[in-house]
Design a protein around this motif. Structure first.
Motif, PDB file in Angstrom:
ATOM      1  N   ALA A  27       0.835  -1.200   0.000  1.00 18.06           N
ATOM      2  CA  ALA A  27       0.000   0.000   0.000  1.00 18.06           C
ATOM      3  C   ALA A  27       0.870   1.250   0.000  1.00 18.06           C
ATOM      4  O   ALA A  27       2.102   1.186   0.069  1.00 18.06           O
ATOM      5  CB  ALA A  27      -0.926  -0.009   1.218  1.00 18.06           C
ATOM      6  N   GLY A  28       0.227   2.386  -0.058  1.00 10.22           N
ATOM      7  CA  GLY A  28       0.944   3.654  -0.081  1.00 10.22           C
ATOM      8  C   GLY A  28       1.314   4.066  -1.493  1.00 10.22           C
ATOM      9  O   GLY A  28       1.029   3.363  -2.469  1.00 10.22           O
ATOM     10  N   GLU A  29       1.984   5.208  -1.596  1.00 12.64           N
ATOM     11  CA  GLU A  29       2.365   5.742  -2.893  1.00 12.64           C
ATOM     12  C   GLU A  29       3.776   6.311  -2.840  1.00 12.64           C
ATOM     13  O   GLU A  29       4.286   6.645  -1.764  1.00 12.64           O
ATOM     14  CB  GLU A  29       1.390   6.849  -3.325  1.00 12.64           C
ATOM     15  N   GLY A  30       4.380   6.412  -4.021  1.00 11.73           N
ATOM     16  CA  GLY A  30       5.696   7.050  -4.121  1.00 11.73           C
ATOM     17  C   GLY A  30       6.723   6.383  -3.231  1.00 11.73           C
ATOM     18  O   GLY A  30       6.945   5.173  -3.302  1.00 11.73           O
ATOM     19  N   GLU A  31       7.351   7.170  -2.361  1.00 15.00           N
ATOM     20  CA  GLU A  31       8.395   6.660  -1.471  1.00 15.00           C
ATOM     21  C   GLU A  31       7.843   6.319  -0.087  1.00 15.00           C
ATOM     22  O   GLU A  31       8.622   6.157   0.864  1.00 15.00           O
ATOM     23  CB  GLU A  31       9.517   7.696  -1.352  1.00 15.00           C
ATOM     24  N   ALA A  32       6.549   6.205   0.046  1.00 16.88           N
ATOM     25  CA  ALA A  32       5.931   5.899   1.335  1.00 16.88           C
ATOM     26  C   ALA A  32       5.109   4.618   1.237  1.00 16.88           C
ATOM     27  O   ALA A  32       3.928   4.584   1.562  1.00 16.88           O
ATOM     28  CB  ALA A  32       5.056   7.065   1.792  1.00 16.88           C
ATOM     29  N   ARG A  33       5.729   3.549   0.770  1.00 14.13           N
ATOM     30  CA  ARG A  33       5.039   2.278   0.603  1.00 14.13           C
ATOM     31  C   ARG A  33       5.273   1.379   1.814  1.00 14.13           C
ATOM     32  O   ARG A  33       6.340   1.396   2.419  1.00 14.13           O
ATOM     33  CB  ARG A  33       5.499   1.579  -0.675  1.00 14.13           C
ATOM     34  N   TYR A  34       4.263   0.571   2.125  1.00 14.43           N
ATOM     35  CA  TYR A  34       4.342  -0.321   3.275  1.00 14.43           C
ATOM     36  C   TYR A  34       3.442  -1.527   3.012  1.00 14.43           C
ATOM     37  O   TYR A  34       2.432  -1.428   2.309  1.00 14.43           O
ATOM     38  CB  TYR A  34       3.893   0.396   4.554  1.00 14.43           C
ATOM     39  N   PRO A  35       3.761  -2.706   3.571  1.00 13.99           N
ATOM     40  CA  PRO A  35       2.890  -3.873   3.419  1.00 13.99           C
ATOM     41  C   PRO A  35       1.597  -3.680   4.211  1.00 13.99           C
ATOM     42  O   PRO A  35       1.583  -3.043   5.269  1.00 13.99           O
ATOM     43  CB  PRO A  35       3.720  -5.027   3.989  1.00 13.99           C
ATOM     44  N   GLU A  36       0.535  -4.256   3.685  1.00 13.78           N
ATOM     45  CA  GLU A  36      -0.761  -4.166   4.333  1.00 13.78           C
ATOM     46  C   GLU A  36      -1.442  -5.523   4.237  1.00 13.78           C
ATOM     47  O   GLU A  36      -1.515  -6.115   3.160  1.00 13.78           O
ATOM     48  CB  GLU A  36      -1.615  -3.098   3.647  1.00 13.78           C
ATOM     49  N   ARG A  37      -1.915  -6.025   5.382  1.00 16.77           N
ATOM     50  CA  ARG A  37      -2.614  -7.309   5.403  1.00 16.77           C
ATOM     51  C   ARG A  37      -4.111  -7.078   5.568  1.00 16.77           C
ATOM     52  O   ARG A  37      -4.537  -6.284   6.408  1.00 16.77           O
ATOM     53  CB  ARG A  37      -2.117  -8.167   6.572  1.00 16.77           C
ATOM     54  N   TRP A  38      -4.878  -7.773   4.755  1.00 17.61           N
ATOM     55  CA  TRP A  38      -6.337  -7.720   4.857  1.00 17.61           C
ATOM     56  C   TRP A  38      -6.841  -9.024   5.480  1.00 17.61           C
ATOM     57  O   TRP A  38      -6.383 -10.114   5.120  1.00 17.61           O
ATOM     58  CB  TRP A  38      -6.979  -7.556   3.489  1.00 17.61           C
TER      59      TRP A  38
END
Length: 367
Positions: A27-38
């Motif tokens: 998730a996230g955009e540009g240089e601020a991406r991180y894993p996200e669990r649903w």
């Protein structure tokens, strides 16, 4: 329920476990991406962000496991590294809404694979057993299947080595033993079966015509239904067959859809491949629902914020994950039409040149 037409989100796609309980995305955009669990098997879906001290690169990959942990593949210096991420504490507040909310993230390092010049590594789809995870590494004219999670040894373990350049990746059974890959060799691409329980023994799967490129896109282990893309009819076409069947692959006219990609097939239809629901992504803003028994497709616009994937349930419901500002973690549920809708009339395509009748699927090593 109302389904609104919209362009699909440009965020990273969502990957769903084989049992449909969890999913993961970057998730996230540009240089601020991180894993996200649903989490998808509760009363309502919710997302838990799994950020670490530094943001992730845009080319990192994530894969959910059945126990709720998320496997991540990163390119780190001179190697491809793998790790498991998980919430390291109990979250008791409101539903997480961003990368700074929720529990802290724990990380378990799993080792890596040396990144030689020209080596391409990517994660394979979630294993049906939910515990193991595999990666495909293509190096020149050789392909290695690495088991990167779910084994006792330290670091990735070679599960199979194949001559040729492999792509794709479709599971053919419920145990996570039989893996289909599309192998390019001698100028042709043919789907083969890799038996991971026998040290990577390779068996031909698709040999529709001698000079055709035959790829496997999806499979339903319960019914044996296979979704195929092949140029055996004279141009690349979507077709279907049955694993181990003596009947030839069929290429229905209704599947002559431009930019169509099957992404989900209905499970649980034991020995009834003709009744399996198939969901296709058509372009960026349409869905197509189809059954082999039908001679038409049912087309409809995609839900707002659709993430481009989904999962069929055995009783014929299609769950489509979507994210919008109003609903950052949502599911739209569609029901397969019980009666055939009116056919969709498309512009008639040019008649293909006559080609030899496709030969049947070869017997796969299910015994």
């Amino acid at each position: 329920m109302t389904v609104c037409a919209t362009e699909m989100t440009t965020t990273a796609p969502l990957t769903i476990t084989a049992d449909g309980a969890y999913a993961a995305r970057l998730a996230g955009e540009g240089e601020a991406r991180y894993p996200e669990r649903w989490t998808l098997d509760g009363p309502e879906p919710y997302a838990v962000p799994l950020p670490l001290a530094q943001p992730e690169e845009a080319d990192s990959e994530v894969l959910p496991l059945a126990d709720g942990r998320v496997l991540i593949h990163r390119r780190v210096a001179d190697r491809h590294a793998f790790a498991l991420l998980y919430p390291s504490g109990t979250y008791t507040g409101p539903r997480p809404a961003g990368p700074d909310a929720g529990p802290r993230t724990g990380e378990l390092q799993l080792g890596g694979v040396e990144a030689g010049e020209g080596l391409r590594v990517r994660l394979l789809p979630p294993s049906p057993d939910g515990r193991t995870a595999y990666a495909l590494a293509v190096d020149g004219e050789e392909t290695t299947v690495w088991q990167v999670a779910g084994h006792a040894s330290e670091g990735p373990r070679r599960a199979a080595v194949l001559p040729g350049r492999c792509s794709g990746g479709v599971w053919l059974d419920r145990a996570g033993r039989l893996l289909s890959l599309d192998r390019e060799q001698d100028g042709r691409t043919k789907a083969v079966v890799v038996d991971l329980a026998r040290g990577g023994v390779v068996t031909p799967l698709l040999q529709i015509a001698e000079d055709s490129d035959d790829r496997l896109l999806l499979a339903a282990p319960d019914s044996g239904l296979l979704l195929i893309r092949s140029d055996a009819p004279g141009e690349p076409r979507l077709g279907w067959g049955v694993l181990g069947s003596a009947r030839p692959v069929r290429f229905p006219e209704c599947l002559r859809l431009e930019d169509a990609h099957p992404f989900a097939v209905q499970p649980g239809q034991v020995l009834m491949p003709e009744t399996c629901g198939v969901a296709l992504r058509v372009g960026a803003s349409e869905l197509a629902l189809w059954r082999p028994a039908d001679r038409h497709v049912f087309r409809l616009p995609a839900p707002a914020g659709w993430l481009g994937t989904g999962r069929w349930t055995p009783d014929g419901h299609l769950h489509l994950p979507h994210t919008t500002p109003e609903s950052p973690c949502g599911l739209v549920t569609l029901t397969q039409p019980s009666s055939p809708p009116p056919p969709i009339h498309l512009d008639p395509p040019p008649k293909p040149k006559p080609t030899p009748r496709p030969i049947p699927l070869q017997q796969a090593p299910l015994g």
